[in-house]
Design a protein around this motif. Structure first.
Motif, PDB file in Angstrom:
ATOM      1  N   LEU A 112       9.055 -15.607  50.579  1.00  0.00           N
ATOM      2  CA  LEU A 112       8.906 -15.465  52.024  1.00  0.00           C
ATOM      3  C   LEU A 112       9.939 -14.570  52.719  1.00  0.00           C
ATOM      4  CD1 LEU A 112       7.692 -19.033  53.026  1.00  0.00           C
ATOM      5  CD2 LEU A 112       6.545 -16.888  53.522  1.00  0.00           C
ATOM      6  N   ASP A 113      10.738 -13.849  51.962  1.00  0.00           N
ATOM      7  CA  ASP A 113      11.642 -12.890  52.598  1.00  0.00           C
ATOM      8  C   ASP A 113      11.899 -11.716  51.656  1.00  0.00           C
ATOM      9  OD1 ASP A 113      13.123 -11.863  54.666  1.00  0.00           O
ATOM     10  OD2 ASP A 113      14.884 -13.101  54.312  1.00  0.00           O
ATOM     11  N   MET A 114      10.812 -11.157  51.131  1.00  0.00           N
ATOM     12  CA  MET A 114      10.903 -10.096  50.131  1.00  0.00           C
ATOM     13  C   MET A 114      11.158  -8.756  50.824  1.00  0.00           C
ATOM     14  SD  MET A 114      10.742  -9.376  46.865  1.00  0.00           S
ATOM     15  CE  MET A 114       9.762 -10.529  45.917  1.00  0.00           C
ATOM     16  N   ARG A 115      12.439  -8.433  51.011  1.00  0.00           N
ATOM     17  CA  ARG A 115      12.860  -7.181  51.647  1.00  0.00           C
ATOM     18  C   ARG A 115      13.844  -6.461  50.741  1.00  0.00           C
ATOM     19  NH1 ARG A 115      15.950  -8.284  56.573  1.00  0.00           N
ATOM     20  NH2 ARG A 115      16.680 -10.150  55.482  1.00  0.00           N
ATOM     21  N   PRO A 116      13.952  -5.134  50.873  1.00  0.00           N
ATOM     22  CA  PRO A 116      14.936  -4.412  50.054  1.00  0.00           C
ATOM     23  C   PRO A 116      16.353  -4.946  50.229  1.00  0.00           C
ATOM     24  CG  PRO A 116      13.431  -2.861  51.100  1.00  0.00           C
ATOM     25  CD  PRO A 116      13.129  -4.213  51.679  1.00  0.00           C
ATOM     26  N   GLN A 117      16.686  -5.426  51.428  1.00  0.00           N
ATOM     27  CA  GLN A 117      18.027  -5.959  51.683  1.00  0.00           C
ATOM     28  C   GLN A 117      18.321  -7.200  50.852  1.00  0.00           C
ATOM     29  OE1 GLN A 117      15.677  -5.079  53.864  1.00  0.00           O
ATOM     30  NE2 GLN A 117      16.521  -4.606  55.899  1.00  0.00           N
ATOM     31  N   ASN A 118      17.273  -7.857  50.370  1.00  0.00           N
ATOM     32  CA  ASN A 118      17.453  -9.071  49.587  1.00  0.00           C
ATOM     33  C   ASN A 118      17.332  -8.832  48.087  1.00  0.00           C
ATOM     34  OD1 ASN A 118      17.899 -10.650  51.819  1.00  0.00           O
ATOM     35  ND2 ASN A 118      15.753 -11.231  52.061  1.00  0.00           N
ATOM     36  N   VAL A 119      17.388  -7.574  47.692  1.00  0.00           N
ATOM     37  CA  VAL A 119      17.309  -7.213  46.276  1.00  0.00           C
ATOM     38  C   VAL A 119      18.515  -6.345  45.929  1.00  0.00           C
ATOM     39  CG1 VAL A 119      15.969  -6.083  44.474  1.00  0.00           C
ATOM     40  CG2 VAL A 119      14.790  -7.298  46.319  1.00  0.00           C
TER      41      VAL A 119
ATOM     42  N   SER B 171      23.675  -2.553  43.997  1.00  0.00           N
ATOM     43  CA  SER B 171      23.420  -1.876  45.267  1.00  0.00           C
ATOM     44  C   SER B 171      22.059  -2.296  45.798  1.00  0.00           C
ATOM     45  CB  SER B 171      23.468  -0.351  45.090  1.00  0.00           C
ATOM     46  OG  SER B 171      22.545   0.065  44.085  1.00  0.00           O
ATOM     47  N   GLU B 172      21.922  -2.226  47.123  1.00  0.00           N
ATOM     48  CA  GLU B 172      20.652  -2.593  47.747  1.00  0.00           C
ATOM     49  C   GLU B 172      19.518  -1.742  47.199  1.00  0.00           C
ATOM     50  OE1 GLU B 172      18.821  -1.992  52.154  1.00  0.00           O
ATOM     51  OE2 GLU B 172      20.716  -3.125  52.074  1.00  0.00           O
ATOM     52  N   ALA B 173      18.389  -2.375  46.953  1.00  0.00           N
ATOM     53  CA  ALA B 173      17.251  -1.685  46.356  1.00  0.00           C
ATOM     54  C   ALA B 173      16.793  -0.510  47.214  1.00  0.00           C
ATOM     55  CB  ALA B 173      16.097  -2.663  46.156  1.00  0.00           C
ATOM     56  N   ASP B 174      16.557   0.614  46.568  1.00  0.00           N
ATOM     57  CA  ASP B 174      16.015   1.792  47.245  1.00  0.00           C
ATOM     58  C   ASP B 174      14.503   1.642  47.328  1.00  0.00           C
ATOM     59  OD1 ASP B 174      15.132   4.245  48.090  1.00  0.00           O
ATOM     60  OD2 ASP B 174      15.908   5.378  46.377  1.00  0.00           O
ATOM     61  N   PRO B 175      13.944   1.463  48.536  1.00  0.00           N
ATOM     62  CA  PRO B 175      12.500   1.246  48.643  1.00  0.00           C
ATOM     63  C   PRO B 175      11.677   2.488  48.303  1.00  0.00           C
ATOM     64  CG  PRO B 175      13.470   1.446  50.817  1.00  0.00           C
ATOM     65  CD  PRO B 175      14.618   1.407  49.841  1.00  0.00           C
ATOM     66  N   GLY B 176      12.334   3.630  48.166  1.00  0.00           N
ATOM     67  CA  GLY B 176      11.609   4.840  47.790  1.00  0.00           C
ATOM     68  C   GLY B 176      11.497   5.037  46.292  1.00  0.00           C
ATOM     69  N   ASP B 177      12.151   4.180  45.508  1.00  0.00           N
ATOM     70  CA  ASP B 177      12.129   4.282  44.056  1.00  0.00           C
ATOM     71  C   ASP B 177      10.847   3.633  43.521  1.00  0.00           C
ATOM     72  OD1 ASP B 177      12.459   3.921  41.293  1.00  0.00           O
ATOM     73  OD2 ASP B 177      14.626   3.693  41.479  1.00  0.00           O
ATOM     74  N   PRO B 178       9.998   4.385  42.824  1.00  0.00           N
ATOM     75  CA  PRO B 178       8.747   3.807  42.306  1.00  0.00           C
ATOM     76  C   PRO B 178       8.963   2.582  41.419  1.00  0.00           C
ATOM     77  CG  PRO B 178       8.688   6.200  42.147  1.00  0.00           C
ATOM     78  CD  PRO B 178      10.094   5.826  42.545  1.00  0.00           C
ATOM     79  N   GLU B 179      10.073   2.569  40.660  1.00  0.00           N
ATOM     80  CA  GLU B 179      10.324   1.409  39.802  1.00  0.00           C
ATOM     81  C   GLU B 179      10.614   0.161  40.625  1.00  0.00           C
ATOM     82  OE1 GLU B 179      13.233   2.041  36.804  1.00  0.00           O
ATOM     83  OE2 GLU B 179      12.208   3.776  35.929  1.00  0.00           O
ATOM     84  N   ASN B 180      11.327   0.325  41.733  1.00  0.00           N
ATOM     85  CA  ASN B 180      11.596  -0.825  42.602  1.00  0.00           C
ATOM     86  C   ASN B 180      10.322  -1.316  43.271  1.00  0.00           C
ATOM     87  OD1 ASN B 180      14.334  -0.828  42.019  1.00  0.00           O
ATOM     88  ND2 ASN B 180      14.871   0.431  43.791  1.00  0.00           N
ATOM     89  N   LEU B 181       9.463  -0.392  43.660  1.00  0.00           N
ATOM     90  CA  LEU B 181       8.197  -0.780  44.287  1.00  0.00           C
ATOM     91  C   LEU B 181       7.325  -1.555  43.303  1.00  0.00           C
ATOM     92  CD1 LEU B 181       7.528   2.584  46.106  1.00  0.00           C
ATOM     93  CD2 LEU B 181       7.963   0.402  47.246  1.00  0.00           C
ATOM     94  N   ALA B 182       7.257  -1.061  42.062  1.00  0.00           N
ATOM     95  CA  ALA B 182       6.473  -1.765  41.042  1.00  0.00           C
ATOM     96  C   ALA B 182       7.077  -3.137  40.754  1.00  0.00           C
ATOM     97  CB  ALA B 182       6.403  -0.928  39.768  1.00  0.00           C
ATOM     98  N   TRP B 183       8.421  -3.196  40.708  1.00  0.00           N
ATOM     99  CA  TRP B 183       9.095  -4.478  40.478  1.00  0.00           C
ATOM    100  C   TRP B 183       8.753  -5.463  41.593  1.00  0.00           C
ATOM    101  CZ3 TRP B 183      12.321  -7.049  43.732  1.00  0.00           C
ATOM    102  CH2 TRP B 183      12.945  -8.200  43.212  1.00  0.00           C
ATOM    103  N   CYS B 184       8.797  -5.005  42.840  1.00  0.00           N
ATOM    104  CA  CYS B 184       8.497  -5.889  43.966  1.00  0.00           C
ATOM    105  C   CYS B 184       7.081  -6.434  43.861  1.00  0.00           C
ATOM    106  CB  CYS B 184       8.687  -5.133  45.288  1.00  0.00           C
ATOM    107  SG  CYS B 184       8.270  -6.101  46.748  1.00  0.00           S
TER     108      CYS B 184
END
Length: 327
Positions: free
Chosen positions: A197-204, A107-120
């Motif tokens: 160069l295209d690091m967006r939640p839609q691309n994770v 599923s598309e990455a949830d940008p509100g998830d702290p683990e996803n933010l740290a991963w990014c």
């Protein structure tokens, strides 16, 4: 007569079977298809709708393959039987170019998830550290934006085409475009790295094994600080950003040894440049009689969505203050 699905399967040596391609998603540059046969394994086919830059494809493959060695999960980018990473369909199949990847469930990455933010943040740090020292120059797409004459010519074309958003575009060009363009400057090359160069939640996509980074099509040289700043803005919610989310992303970046620091609104130049350039390209596509009706309709929808949703310099200034390094 062989189908497109059968042709792709054959060119990439996937074996025989009743191959089918089902549309999955449409992006700015291409259509994503799910290629499968008989309910077994599946692959992702990206059909390029506006031609192919084979040099850029080579950069994509090189960075994606190098990233695998850094521990960054990404779908495999598969060469065809001749070792090429891009294949052209026959003219009677449309003549477009296609690329093949592993299919990734998630599923598309949830940008509100702290683990996803740290991963990014951590992923950007790994890419930036590995990509330091490049001698390449960032593309103008990331360093410059349309000028007043460019907008005037485009507005005239939109009026002649009779698109419903022509007046809105003209108003934007006369006011907001000028205001946003003041924040676009060349980076100077001091912190240029090779990156995604295209690091967006839609691309994770996040699956059982964690996040996987997709869409490496834009891979190339970029200012590290400017890519970090854009990622913080996008992942934190845009103009209505969540300051804690932006800080979590940047903290993940710095903890992983990322070399860049967000310092002021100037760090967001890439954000303004890419959005302005994207708006211009989509408006040009929407009034281009050489494109298909479906392509023009897609581009027109992008223009309508963008005109009311571009970065606000005041919001960006607040985000820059929230991310300012402690002195």
């Amino acid at each position: 007569m062989r189908s497109r699905a059968g042709f792709v399967a054959d060119v990439y040596g996937l074996g025989g079977g009743a191959w089918e391609m089902a549309p999955v998603a449409r992006g700015a540059l291409g259509q994503i298809w799910r290629l499968s046969a008989g309910g077994g394994a599946a692959w992702a086919v990206k059909e390029l709708l506006f031609g192919c830059d084979e040099g850029q494809v080579a950069r994509e493959a090189a960075l994606r393959n190098a990233a695998e060695g850094l521990g960054i999960a990404a779908p495999r980018f598969l060469p065809d039987r001749d070792g090429a990473y891009v294949t052209r369909l026959p003219e009677w199949m449309g003549g477009s170019y296609v690329k093949l990847y592993d299919w990734v469930d998630g599923s598309e990455a949830d940008p509100g998830d702290p683990e996803n933010l740290a991963w990014c943040g951590r992923t950007l740090a790994l890419l930036h550290r590995a990509g330091e020292g490049t001698k390449e120059t960032p593309n103008d797409w990331y360093e410059r934006c349309p000028g007043e004459e460019d907008w005037a010519e485009l507005c005239e074309r939109a009026r002649r085409a009779g698109v419903p958003w022509a007046d809105a575009l003209e108003g934007f060009a006369a006011t907001e475009a000028v205001r946003l363009a003041r924040h676009v400057t060349p980076s100077g090359g001091e912190d240029t790295v090779t990156s995604h160069l295209d690091m967006r939640p839609q691309n994770v996509l996040v699956g059982p094994s964690g996040p996987a980074l997709l869409d490496w099509d834009n891979a190339g040289p970029v200012s590290a600080a400017r890519e970090l700043a854009r990622a913080a803005y996008v992942w934190a919610g845009g103009n209505d950003f969540r300051a804690d989310s932006a800080r979590q992303l940047v903290r993940g970046y710095l903890d992983a040894g990322g070399p860049a620091v967000v310092e002021g609104v100037e760090s967001f130049s890439l954000l303004f440049a890419t959005d302005l350039n994207y708006l211009r390209v989509q408006a040009e596509s929407a009034v281009d009689p050489q494109l298909t009706p479906a392509q023009r309709e897609f581009a027109s929808g992008q223009v309508v969505g963008l005109l009311g949703n571009l970065p606000d310099p005041a919001a960006v200034a607040r985000l820059a203050r929230a991310l300012a390094p402690e002195r």
